[in-house]
Scaffold this motif. Sequence first.
Motif, PDB file in Angstrom:
ATOM      1  N   GLY A  11       0.671  -1.255  -0.047  1.00  0.00           N
ATOM      2  CA  GLY A  11       0.030  -0.093  -0.039  1.00  0.00           C
ATOM      3  C   GLY A  11       0.828   1.324   0.046  1.00  0.00           C
ATOM      4  N   GLU A  12       0.152   2.283  -0.221  1.00  0.00           N
ATOM      5  CA  GLU A  12       0.692   3.596  -0.734  1.00  0.00           C
ATOM      6  C   GLU A  12       1.564   4.029   1.064  1.00  0.00           C
ATOM      7  N   HIS A  13       0.722   3.956   1.850  1.00  0.00           N
ATOM      8  CA  HIS A  13       1.051   4.125   3.443  1.00  0.00           C
ATOM      9  C   HIS A  13       2.425   3.260   3.872  1.00  0.00           C
ATOM     10  N   THR A  14       3.087   2.571   3.115  1.00  0.00           N
ATOM     11  CA  THR A  14       4.328   1.837   3.521  1.00  0.00           C
ATOM     12  C   THR A  14       5.570   2.473   2.586  1.00  0.00           C
ATOM     13  N   LEU A  15       5.180   3.345   1.777  1.00  0.00           N
ATOM     14  CA  LEU A  15       6.427   3.569   1.178  1.00  0.00           C
ATOM     15  C   LEU A  15       7.494   4.908   1.765  1.00  0.00           C
ATOM     16  N   LEU A  28      -3.411   0.525  -3.335  1.00  0.00           N
ATOM     17  CA  LEU A  28      -2.326  -0.375  -3.592  1.00  0.00           C
ATOM     18  C   LEU A  28      -1.245   0.546  -4.372  1.00  0.00           C
ATOM     19  N   THR A  29      -0.091   0.142  -4.244  1.00  0.00           N
ATOM     20  CA  THR A  29       0.948   0.713  -5.362  1.00  0.00           C
ATOM     21  C   THR A  29       1.057   0.003  -6.549  1.00  0.00           C
ATOM     22  N   THR A  30       1.579   0.358  -7.608  1.00  0.00           N
ATOM     23  CA  THR A  30       1.700  -0.420  -8.876  1.00  0.00           C
ATOM     24  C   THR A  30       2.357  -1.888  -8.400  1.00  0.00           C
ATOM     25  N   LYS A  31       3.368  -2.009  -7.502  1.00  0.00           N
ATOM     26  CA  LYS A  31       3.808  -3.104  -7.151  1.00  0.00           C
ATOM     27  C   LYS A  31       2.793  -3.887  -6.221  1.00  0.00           C
ATOM     28  N   GLY A  32       2.058  -3.409  -5.350  1.00  0.00           N
ATOM     29  CA  GLY A  32       0.706  -4.166  -4.706  1.00  0.00           C
ATOM     30  C   GLY A  32      -0.235  -4.657  -5.795  1.00  0.00           C
ATOM     31  N   PRO A  95      -4.182   7.252  10.318  1.00  0.00           N
ATOM     32  CA  PRO A  95      -5.163   7.765   9.362  1.00  0.00           C
ATOM     33  C   PRO A  95      -5.291   6.588   8.223  1.00  0.00           C
ATOM     34  N   CYS A  96      -4.081   6.194   7.872  1.00  0.00           N
ATOM     35  CA  CYS A  96      -4.070   4.929   6.970  1.00  0.00           C
ATOM     36  C   CYS A  96      -4.855   3.716   7.383  1.00  0.00           C
TER      37      CYS A  96
END
Length: 191
Positions: A11-15, A28-32, A95-96
């Motif tokens: 997810g974007e929240h882990t970047l 989700l990110t592209t990888k996700g 928030p995530c």
Amino acid sequence: MELVFIRHGQGEHTLDIPSSLQIKDPSLTTKGVEQAKLLRNQIPLTNRDIIIISPIRRTLETAFIWSENIDCRKIVSPLVSPRMFPIRSDWESLPCDKIIDLEIIKNVYPTFEIDSKVPLNIWSDGINTLPENQFIKLAEEFIVNCKQLQKEKVYIVSHDGTITSYRQMISGQSLTRKDFLLETDWFQITC
């Protein structure tokens, strides 16, 4: 019955932790997305399967991508929403990890069912900071409801802390954050 817990894709929240944990409703990110697509080959679904999904965008997206073109039953439940592990009653949900609005879920994922057996306060507050005794009571009820589905396997798309909390409760083992699953990893346990 087997419960197969699957952690959502990246997810974007882990970047950019810790600041990215402040992102509201991360996707989700592209990888996700690619990780979710890989689940199709790793854990192929059929129309007879059931997936229970956390009401958070990244889990909904993971389940949607994984089950694309499969008319299996998909149930959204806050009983598998984010949960801190280990629990810290003095902390608040990030928030995530806030549950998205039911109307958004119904509009974006119209083929997903909403778990109507769950009290409204759990839909609004989730299980993230529930005291352990309250979580265990709800988790036990959740497992009973899963058994009533009368399936050999029930798939659950959820979060690292939630999965670890359920694993610890079901197995009776003492687990730590080192036991967290990686993105789209899964853990199968007999109930």
